[in-house]
Structure formats: C-alpha cells, structure tokens
Design an enzyme around this catalytic site. Structure first.
Site, PDB file in Angstrom:
ATOM      1  N   ASP A  26       0.848  -1.193   0.000  1.00  0.00           N
ATOM      2  CA  ASP A  26       0.000   0.000   0.000  1.00  0.00           C
ATOM      3  C   ASP A  26       0.887   1.247   0.000  1.00  0.00           C
ATOM      4  OD1 ASP A  26      -3.209   0.510   1.033  1.00  0.00           O
ATOM      5  OD2 ASP A  26      -1.815   2.195   1.135  1.00  0.00           O
ATOM      6  N   ASN A  82     -12.913  -3.022   2.467  1.00  0.00           N
ATOM      7  CA  ASN A  82     -13.843  -1.902   2.574  1.00  0.00           C
ATOM      8  C   ASN A  82     -14.772  -1.940   1.359  1.00  0.00           C
ATOM      9  OD1 ASN A  82     -12.528  -0.935   4.913  1.00  0.00           O
ATOM     10  ND2 ASN A  82     -10.996   0.110   3.660  1.00  0.00           N
ATOM     11  N   GLY A  88     -15.851   2.926   3.609  1.00  0.00           N
ATOM     12  CA  GLY A  88     -14.503   3.479   3.548  1.00  0.00           C
ATOM     13  C   GLY A  88     -13.726   3.117   2.297  1.00  0.00           C
ATOM     14  N   GLN A  89     -14.407   2.573   1.273  1.00  0.00           N
ATOM     15  CA  GLN A  89     -13.701   2.218   0.043  1.00  0.00           C
ATOM     16  C   GLN A  89     -13.408   3.477  -0.761  1.00  0.00           C
ATOM     17  OE1 GLN A  89     -15.771  -0.586  -2.500  1.00  0.00           O
ATOM     18  NE2 GLN A  89     -14.046  -0.759  -3.918  1.00  0.00           N
ATOM     19  N   HIS A  95     -10.252  -4.926  -3.682  1.00  0.00           N
ATOM     20  CA  HIS A  95      -8.959  -5.202  -3.074  1.00  0.00           C
ATOM     21  C   HIS A  95      -9.180  -5.581  -1.619  1.00  0.00           C
ATOM     22  CE1 HIS A  95      -9.844  -0.932  -2.671  1.00  0.00           C
ATOM     23  NE2 HIS A  95      -9.230  -0.959  -1.509  1.00  0.00           N
ATOM     24  N   HIS A  97      -7.133  -5.637   1.975  1.00  0.00           N
ATOM     25  CA  HIS A  97      -5.944  -5.197   2.707  1.00  0.00           C
ATOM     26  C   HIS A  97      -5.454  -6.345   3.578  1.00  0.00           C
ATOM     27  CE1 HIS A  97      -6.792  -0.719   2.263  1.00  0.00           C
ATOM     28  NE2 HIS A  97      -7.981  -1.223   2.002  1.00  0.00           N
TER      29      HIS A  97
HETATM   30  P1  5GP Z   1      -9.651   1.583   0.287  1.00  0.00           P
HETATM   31  O1  5GP Z   1      -9.731   2.873   1.035  1.00  0.00           O
HETATM   32  O2  5GP Z   1     -10.320   1.690  -1.073  1.00  0.00           O
HETATM   33  O3  5GP Z   1     -10.091   0.391   1.047  1.00  0.00           O
HETATM   34  O4  5GP Z   1      -8.125   1.333   0.054  1.00  0.00           O
HETATM   35  C1  5GP Z   1      -7.402   1.899  -0.983  1.00  0.00           C
HETATM   36  C2  5GP Z   1      -5.945   1.795  -0.614  1.00  0.00           C
HETATM   37  O5  5GP Z   1      -5.178   1.951  -1.773  1.00  0.00           O
HETATM   38  C3  5GP Z   1      -5.475   2.860   0.384  1.00  0.00           C
HETATM   39  O6  5GP Z   1      -4.950   2.213   1.536  1.00  0.00           O
HETATM   40  C4  5GP Z   1      -4.427   3.651  -0.394  1.00  0.00           C
HETATM   41  O7  5GP Z   1      -3.343   4.021   0.421  1.00  0.00           O
HETATM   42  C5  5GP Z   1      -4.024   2.678  -1.476  1.00  0.00           C
HETATM   43  N1  5GP Z   1      -3.633   3.276  -2.725  1.00  0.00           N
HETATM   44  C6  5GP Z   1      -4.321   4.226  -3.410  1.00  0.00           C
HETATM   45  N2  5GP Z   1      -3.703   4.498  -4.570  1.00  0.00           N
HETATM   46  C7  5GP Z   1      -2.608   3.707  -4.619  1.00  0.00           C
HETATM   47  C8  5GP Z   1      -1.579   3.526  -5.602  1.00  0.00           C
HETATM   48  O8  5GP Z   1      -1.541   4.148  -6.657  1.00  0.00           O
HETATM   49  N3  5GP Z   1      -0.609   2.616  -5.303  1.00  0.00           N
HETATM   50  C9  5GP Z   1      -0.621   1.898  -4.145  1.00  0.00           C
HETATM   51  N4  5GP Z   1       0.377   1.026  -3.954  1.00  0.00           N
HETATM   52  N5  5GP Z   1      -1.585   2.041  -3.208  1.00  0.00           N
HETATM   53  C10 5GP Z   1      -2.561   2.930  -3.449  1.00  0.00           C
END
Ligand code: 5GP
Length: 109
Positions: A26, A82, A88-89, A95, A97
C-alpha cells in the site's frame, strides 16, 4: 488505477502474484506490513463477486497465506475489505488489505 498497476503501466512494489491476483504494498501503509491483494480482473468491489469468481476468492486467501508467511507474521494479522462509501472504500477496484506487524485493535474506525 489498480488496472494500470495490473497492466504494468503504473509502478508498484509487487510482493507476490498468482494466476488471478497480484499483491503489492500500500502506498500509505497503516502497519509495518500493509499490502493490497487485488484481482487481475477488474471488479468494482466485493459486491461484484459472483459464483464465477470462486477461483478469484481462492487466490485471494491463498495469496494472503503466502504473504503472511513471507512477511513473518507469526503472531497474527488482519484482512480488511472496505465496501462502498460508508465502508470506507476509496478505490473502485476490489482489493483486500492485509495488515500485520503490530497489535491490531477492535473495533476499527
Ligand atoms: P480503500 O480505502 O479503497 O479500502 O483502500 C485503498 C488503498 O489503496 C489505500 O490504503 C491507499 O493508500 C491505497 N492506494 C491508493 N492508490 C494507490 C496507488 O496508486 N498505489 C498503491 N500502492 N496504493 C494505493
């Protein structure tokens, strides 16, 4: 944006991949180990999963177990998916985590 990482068009620290998923670190880690397990096929979220995605689901958990071993997460770890704005997505590409390397707390924020 995760499709661009899957296609090799955007950089990412890839730590593992299987036939159906890739795993990369991440960009804004919330724990010493924080990776994202991402299906190569574009799916918006968990809500997009159908019976046809049994192989994707298996690879998500198979990859999680591989990475928890390679990262030495012997004391426990956490998987989080999420879903939607209230969940919180922030990235509309399914994806999961994987977080570890510190004590997790409950409930999550
Ligand atoms: P969400 O909030 O959708 O559950 O998680 C998205 C995650 O993707 C976040 O933890 C954010 O830090 C990560 N993220 C967003 N854009 C990028 C990217 O371009 N590269 C990487 N490696 N992580 C990303």
């Amino acid at each position: 944006m995760f499709c661009r990482i899957v296609a090799g068009e955007s950089p990412a620290q890839i730590v593992h991949f299987t036939e159906k998923v890739i795993v990369f670190r991440d960009a804004n880690p919330q724990a010493p180990t924080h990776v994202l397990i991402v299906p190569k096929e574009h799916l918006d979220s968990v809500e997009s999963l159908t019976d046809a995605h049994a192989g994707v689901l298996a690879d998500i958990f198979r990859a999680a177990n591989h990475v928890r071993t390679s990262e030495g997460l012997d004391d426990g770890w956490r998987l989080v998916a999420n879903v939607g704005p209230a969940g919180g997505q922030t990235v509309s590409h399914l994806h999961v985590h994987l977080l570890g390397g510190r004590q997790m707390t409950w409930p999550p924020g």
